[in-house]
Every structure is written in structure tokens, then in C-alpha cells.
Design a protein around this motif. Structure first.
Motif, mmCIF file in Angstrom:
data_model
loop_
_atom_site.group_PDB
_atom_site.id
_atom_site.type_symbol
_atom_site.label_atom_id
_atom_site.label_comp_id
_atom_site.label_asym_id
_atom_site.label_seq_id
_atom_site.Cartn_x
_atom_site.Cartn_y
_atom_site.Cartn_z
ATOM 1 N N GLN A 33 46.407 45.977 44.283
ATOM 2 C CA GLN A 33 45.747 45.144 44.886
ATOM 3 C C GLN A 33 44.343 46.235 44.446
ATOM 4 O OE1 GLN A 33 48.261 47.386 48.534
ATOM 5 N NE2 GLN A 33 48.371 45.777 49.387
ATOM 6 N N LEU A 34 45.080 47.166 44.103
ATOM 7 C CA LEU A 34 43.749 47.832 43.179
ATOM 8 C C LEU A 34 43.070 47.833 42.081
ATOM 9 C CD1 LEU A 34 42.193 51.233 42.630
ATOM 10 C CD2 LEU A 34 44.637 51.526 40.512
ATOM 11 N N GLN A 35 43.500 46.592 41.181
ATOM 12 C CA GLN A 35 42.704 45.946 40.658
ATOM 13 C C GLN A 35 41.571 44.440 41.114
ATOM 14 O OE1 GLN A 35 45.444 42.967 37.742
ATOM 15 N NE2 GLN A 35 44.152 42.695 36.743
ATOM 16 N N ASP A 36 42.163 44.111 42.012
ATOM 17 C CA ASP A 36 41.695 43.267 43.480
ATOM 18 C C ASP A 36 39.907 44.117 43.941
ATOM 19 O OD1 ASP A 36 41.131 40.686 44.788
ATOM 20 O OD2 ASP A 36 40.867 41.646 45.901
ATOM 21 N N ASP A 37 40.292 45.657 44.335
ATOM 22 C CA ASP A 37 39.244 45.983 44.785
ATOM 23 C C ASP A 37 38.232 45.900 43.954
ATOM 24 O OD1 ASP A 37 40.825 45.982 47.027
ATOM 25 O OD2 ASP A 37 41.936 48.217 46.840
ATOM 26 N N CYS A 38 38.697 47.213 42.777
ATOM 27 C CA CYS A 38 38.289 46.895 41.216
ATOM 28 C C CYS A 38 37.523 45.358 40.499
ATOM 29 C CB CYS A 38 38.342 47.588 39.994
ATOM 30 S SG CYS A 38 39.568 48.891 40.771
ATOM 31 N N ASP A 39 37.925 44.551 40.955
ATOM 32 C CA ASP A 39 36.996 43.916 41.119
ATOM 33 C C ASP A 39 35.653 43.421 42.160
ATOM 34 O OD1 ASP A 39 36.201 40.923 39.346
ATOM 35 O OD2 ASP A 39 36.838 39.514 41.143
ATOM 36 N N VAL A 40 36.082 43.351 43.747
ATOM 37 C CA VAL A 40 35.453 43.162 44.179
ATOM 38 C C VAL A 40 34.011 44.250 44.681
ATOM 39 C CG1 VAL A 40 34.898 43.537 46.846
ATOM 40 C CG2 VAL A 40 36.439 42.198 46.047
ATOM 41 N N GLN A 41 34.685 45.618 44.030
ATOM 42 C CA GLN A 41 33.956 47.036 43.812
ATOM 43 C C GLN A 41 32.806 46.686 42.836
ATOM 44 O OE1 GLN A 41 35.120 50.909 42.758
ATOM 45 N NE2 GLN A 41 32.585 51.875 43.080
ATOM 46 N N ALA A 42 33.355 45.387 41.436
ATOM 47 C CA ALA A 42 32.138 45.719 40.093
ATOM 48 C C ALA A 42 31.558 44.399 40.891
ATOM 49 C CB ALA A 42 33.374 45.784 39.085
ATOM 50 N N THR A 43 32.038 43.269 41.824
ATOM 51 C CA THR A 43 30.640 42.620 42.423
ATOM 52 C C THR A 43 30.163 43.002 42.735
ATOM 53 O OG1 THR A 43 32.951 40.699 41.743
ATOM 54 C CG2 THR A 43 31.028 39.921 43.082
ATOM 55 N N ASN A 44 29.936 43.844 43.496
ATOM 56 C CA ASN A 44 29.373 44.509 44.567
ATOM 57 C C ASN A 44 27.948 45.523 43.631
ATOM 58 O OD1 ASN A 44 30.023 43.687 46.840
ATOM 59 N ND2 ASN A 44 30.972 45.019 46.988
ATOM 60 N N ILE A 45 28.614 45.871 42.815
ATOM 61 C CA ILE A 45 27.610 46.799 41.889
ATOM 62 C C ILE A 45 27.017 45.192 41.575
ATOM 63 C CG2 ILE A 45 27.408 47.923 39.239
ATOM 64 C CD1 ILE A 45 30.112 49.400 40.874
ATOM 65 N N ILE A 46 27.323 44.403 41.006
ATOM 66 C CA ILE A 46 26.256 43.407 39.694
ATOM 67 C C ILE A 46 25.428 42.741 40.769
ATOM 68 C CG2 ILE A 46 26.125 41.275 38.507
ATOM 69 C CD1 ILE A 46 28.744 42.196 37.282
ATOM 70 N N LEU A 47 26.015 42.492 41.873
ATOM 71 C CA LEU A 47 25.077 42.002 42.275
ATOM 72 C C LEU A 47 24.084 42.706 43.559
ATOM 73 C CD1 LEU A 47 27.826 39.389 44.624
ATOM 74 C CD2 LEU A 47 25.742 38.701 43.292
ATOM 75 N N HIS A 48 24.301 43.941 43.705
ATOM 76 C CA HIS A 48 23.569 44.876 43.864
ATOM 77 C C HIS A 48 21.972 45.004 43.936
ATOM 78 C CE1 HIS A 48 22.740 48.795 46.857
ATOM 79 N NE2 HIS A 48 21.663 48.777 45.868
ATOM 80 N N ASP A 49 21.344 45.066 42.807
ATOM 81 C CA ASP A 49 20.323 45.026 42.372
ATOM 82 C C ASP A 49 19.814 43.565 41.271
ATOM 83 O OD1 ASP A 49 19.571 46.984 43.924
ATOM 84 O OD2 ASP A 49 19.608 48.642 42.493
#
Length: 112
Positions: free
Chosen positions: A78-94
Motif C-alpha cells: 500500500q505504501l508503494q502504491d501511495d508513493c507512486d501516486v504521490q510521485a505521479t502527482n509531483i511530476i504532473l503538478h507543474d
């Protein structure tokens, strides 16, 4: 005369990832990696960007093979999946809108 926005882009910011400038992709990548290193679970996020996300296990349910539900994953998965979502959001953010339109259908940070 330089604008405040240009100073922020050059200096970087701690509360949001650096804005992608198409002519400076390599610089953006290194600054984005540095930004992620300042976040919780940074090593896991960088690993997911480099090597890809968690591959969900498949289970048999009612005679069908389906991906395992998030709630059935281990805490580490679950942590790994959450981290992938967070990394994806960081990349897409700007990302600029035209670049975002090209990659917003991707589900994983590595694919982006």
C-alpha cells in the motif's frame, strides 16, 4: 528586468515542484529529483520513477482472475502504491498544459 516568476524558477521552491521549461528538460529533471529527495519516502518515489510501479497481484474470485484490491495489499505494498501516486502527482503538478495533455492518461510515474 527579471520578474518574480523568473527568480522563483531559477531559485526553485520548497513547496511545489519546479516548472518544466521545454528547452531545459535535463535541468528540470535534476531539480525535480532534488525536490522529491526532500519529501517523505523519497527513495521509494525515485525508485518507482526509475523502475516502475507496484505490479498488483491477481487473484481468483468467482471464477475470474482480477487484480487484488488495494485493501487486501500488505502495508508495504500500500505504501508503494501511495508513493507512486504521490510521485505521479509531483511530476504532473507543474507541467505546461500542452505537455500535460500528452501524458495525463498515464497511470504511473515511470510512464510519464
Amino acid at each position: 528586468m527579471t520578474t518574480l516568476a523568473e527568480h522563483i524558477i531559477v531559485a526553485g521552491a520548497e513547496n511545489h515542484p519546479p516548472m518544466l521549461e521545454k528547452s531545459m528538460y535535463d535541468s528540470w529533471v535534476s531539480r525535480l529529483r532534488l525536490f522529491i529527495k526532500g519529501k517523505k519516502n523519497d527513495r521509494m518515489m525515485l525508485d518507482l520513477i526509475d523502475n516502475g510501479p507496484l505490479v498488483y497481484l491477481f487473484v481468483e474470485e468467482n471464477g475470474q482472475t482480477i487484480p487484488m484490491k488495494y485493501s487486501k495489499l500488505t502495508k508495504a505494498q500500500q505504501l508503494q502504491d501511495d508513493c507512486d501516486v504521490q510521485a505521479t502527482n509531483i511530476i504532473l503538478h507543474d507541467l505546461p498544459p500542452d505537455v500535460y495533455a500528452l501524458v495525463n492518461h498515464q497511470d504511473a510515474a515511470k510512464d510519464i
